[in-house]
Design a protein around this motif. Structure first.
Motif: not given
Length: 194
Positions: A46-51
């Motif tokens: 859902n959130k690409m920032s952590s990836l």
């Protein structure tokens, strides 16, 4: 290899490891893998920032594996993949390898059933004395590292749960064990309690 805190943000990432191994076995370069992962969101994040933070570490772990181990990661049952994933974490994270080698290995070899909290704390105190990097970490970061290490052990099945910290021997596939010994990585096999 220097100590790092990267495991606090990357975790076990078993599903992601298998997906990246598949892409690498198809002959994709690191850049092609990166592009596919982010453009197609193949991990369904859902959130690409952590990836974005964890992906370089994930790629480093996959790249620490040879084609035989990548193939086993993809084709063999999940339990085999978990052991290979644990190996890749130790191979790319010096502090975690030291933790396995200095804290986890001995109780397993001596059939102790509990991974004592004090043993984990003593490990970090000793590392503070040996490493300026560890000594300069905030207490909250050290707490997150301890938590991340325990979660890895939980994911791979070496502890029953986070509360009891009951230790279990890892069920290592004979082919994986033999391959790791054959490529000169017996110290990682031993650190897993074998």
């Amino acid at each position: 290899m220097k100590y790092s805190t990267v495991l606090t943000g990357a975790g076990f990432m078993m599903y992601e490891m298998r997906q990246v191994c598949k892409l690498k076995l198809q002959g994709m370069t690191d850049e092609e893998v990166r592009k596919k992962v982010f453009e197609e969101n193949i991990f369904q994040y859902n959130k690409m920032s952590s990836l974005k933070r964890s992906f370089p570490y994930l790629l480093k772990r996959v790249n620490s594996l040879d084609d035989t181990l990548m193939t086993m990661m993809v084709d063999e049952p999940i339990e085999v993949g978990k052991v290979i994933n644990l190996y890749s974490i130790m191979k790319t994270d010096c502090l975690f390898f030291d933790f396995m080698n200095e804290v986890v290995k001995e109780p397993l070899q001596n059939n102790k059933t509990i991974l004592e909290k004090k043993d984990v704390n003593v490990f970090f105190v000793e590392k503070e004395e040996q490493s300026e990097f560890i000594a300069n970490l905030a207490d909250s970061t050290k707490a997150r590292l301890k938590s991340a290490f325990m979660k890895v052990l939980l994911e791979v099945g070496m502890i029953k749960d986070l509360k009891s910290r009951e230790l279990r021997h890892l069920l290592m596939d004979g082919d994986v064990k033999n391959h790791l010994i054959q490529i000169g990585d017996i110290q990682y096999v031993q650190a897993m309690g074998e």
